[in-house]
Scaffold this motif. Structure first.
Motif, short mmCIF file in Angstrom:
data_model
loop_
_atom_site.label_atom_id
_atom_site.label_comp_id
_atom_site.label_asym_id
_atom_site.label_seq_id
_atom_site.Cartn_x
_atom_site.Cartn_y
_atom_site.Cartn_z
N TRP A 270 0.84 -1.08 -0.12
CA TRP A 270 -0.10 -0.11 -0.04
C TRP A 270 0.83 1.24 0.14
O TRP A 270 1.76 1.51 0.75
N ASN A 271 0.52 2.05 -0.82
CA ASN A 271 1.45 3.70 -0.87
C ASN A 271 0.49 4.27 -0.39
O ASN A 271 -0.92 4.47 -0.41
N CYS B 197 3.51 -4.09 3.56
CA CYS B 197 4.54 -3.26 2.76
C CYS B 197 3.91 -1.83 2.53
O CYS B 197 3.05 -1.67 1.98
N LEU B 198 4.47 -0.65 2.91
CA LEU B 198 4.08 0.54 2.94
C LEU B 198 5.09 1.33 2.06
O LEU B 198 6.43 1.06 2.15
N GLN B 199 4.63 2.19 1.24
CA GLN B 199 5.24 3.11 0.43
C GLN B 199 4.79 4.56 0.73
O GLN B 199 3.79 4.88 1.12
N GLU B 200 5.86 5.45 0.43
CA GLU B 200 5.89 7.14 0.42
C GLU B 200 5.38 7.28 1.83
O GLU B 200 4.48 7.89 2.06
N ASN C 162 9.16 10.11 -0.08
CA ASN C 162 9.62 8.79 -0.11
C ASN C 162 9.26 7.79 1.01
O ASN C 162 8.31 8.02 1.87
N GLY C 163 10.38 6.81 1.26
CA GLY C 163 10.12 6.06 2.55
C GLY C 163 9.32 4.79 2.37
O GLY C 163 8.45 4.72 1.62
N VAL C 164 9.98 3.68 2.89
CA VAL C 164 9.57 2.41 2.66
C VAL C 164 9.61 1.61 3.87
O VAL C 164 10.26 1.65 4.69
N ALA C 165 8.55 0.75 4.15
CA ALA C 165 8.58 0.06 5.44
C ALA C 165 7.86 -1.48 5.28
O ALA C 165 6.76 -1.37 4.46
N PHE D 127 9.29 -1.89 -3.10
CA PHE D 127 9.86 -0.65 -3.80
C PHE D 127 8.90 0.57 -4.03
O PHE D 127 7.67 -0.06 -3.97
N TYR D 128 9.56 1.38 -4.12
CA TYR D 128 8.85 2.84 -4.42
C TYR D 128 9.43 3.44 -5.51
O TYR D 128 10.50 4.28 -5.42
#
Length: 262
Positions: free
Chosen positions: A8-9, A33-36, A66-69, A106-107
């Motif tokens: 999920w963004n 998984c998270l993006q942005e 940005n940022g990913v987790a 990935f983002y």
């Protein structure tokens, strides 16, 4: 070992902490998984997520962008964090689950508004990012791996609301689609979402600009779940939680889910 995974963004993990918790408690993915995320790691609401059962975290963050987790119920160790194209952006993180599966999150850069690297530096950065992804996976020869994230490309004609109208629009141009295909081929990746849902229009993103996104339905499938060919057959029950796009103060992306029996 069977587990569910979602990507999920979130478009700011701090602003939308409540939505992440809603997804965790209502949908119960084992791995999220998270993006942005738009936050340094030490400012992410990780304590709240741990209280919801997601005590295992690998992440890369930066202030405002940005940022990913990867948040997991399953024990996990960091496996990689690459800075493709040397942008200095927090756009990739990988975690290895206790069952030996590596999850890449990935983002990919959005690429700006003009699909021409000569006049738009961001578009060139996007293509370079994908090229370095391709070369890295070609060298890595990944096995027993899953790749998810906001790849910012809708590759198929039925991944967008109007193929002909979007051919010159960033995210659906032929050069982007070709770069993504080369990246996919280099790692032997299988598109799990389309393996499960091979036909029909499928979207995971709807612009904030649409007055009524649901009625207009001018979407694009920018968010993906892939798996290496050695475990692709274990993926099933893919779905996009379209309803999340209609939650209060939502992200413009909807979560994408898959199940794996490994």
């Amino acid at each position: 070992m069977a587990f569910s995974l979602a990507t999920w963004n979130i478009n700011s993990v701090r602003l939308r902490e409540a939505l992440v918790l809603k997804l965790m408690t209502e949908e119960l993915p084992d791995v999220l998984c998270l993006q942005e995320c738009k936050s340094p790691v030490d400012k992410m609401p990780l304590e709240a997520f741990a209280a919801a059962g997601y005590g295992h975290v690998v992440a890369r963050g930066q202030k405002g962008y940005n940022g990913v987790a990867i948040l997991s119920k399953i024990p996990m160790q960091e496996a990689a964090a690459e800075d493709f194209a040397g942008l200095g952006h927090a756009r990739h993180i990988a975690g290895r689950l206790e069952n030996g599966v590596t999850v890449h999150n990935f983002y990919v850069p959005a690429g700006g508004d003009v699909a021409d690297r000569e006049v738009n530096e961001k578009f060139g950065q996007k293509l370079d990012y994908l090229t370095e992804m391709r070369d890295w996976f070609h060298a890595q020869k990944p096995e027993k791996s899953i790749l998810v994230g906001d790849l910012n490309i809708a590759p198929r004609e039925d991944d967008v609301w109007d193929h002909k109208k979007l051919l010159k629009v960033v995210s659906h141009t032929p050069i982007e689609v070709e770069h993504l295909a080369q990246t996919q081929d280099a790692g032997g990746w299988v598109d799990i979402t389309r393996q499960d849902i091979p036909e029909g229009r499928l979207y995971s993103w709807w612009s904030y600009r649409a007055a009524d996104w649901d009625a207009a339905d001018k979407g694009r499938r920018l968010d993906h779940v892939w798996a290496t060919s050695d475990i692709a057959a274990a993926g099933h029950d893919s779905r996009i939680l379209r309803g999340a796009r209609g939650w209060e103060k939502p992200s413009d992306h909807a979560p994408v889910f898959a199940q794996f029996d490994l």
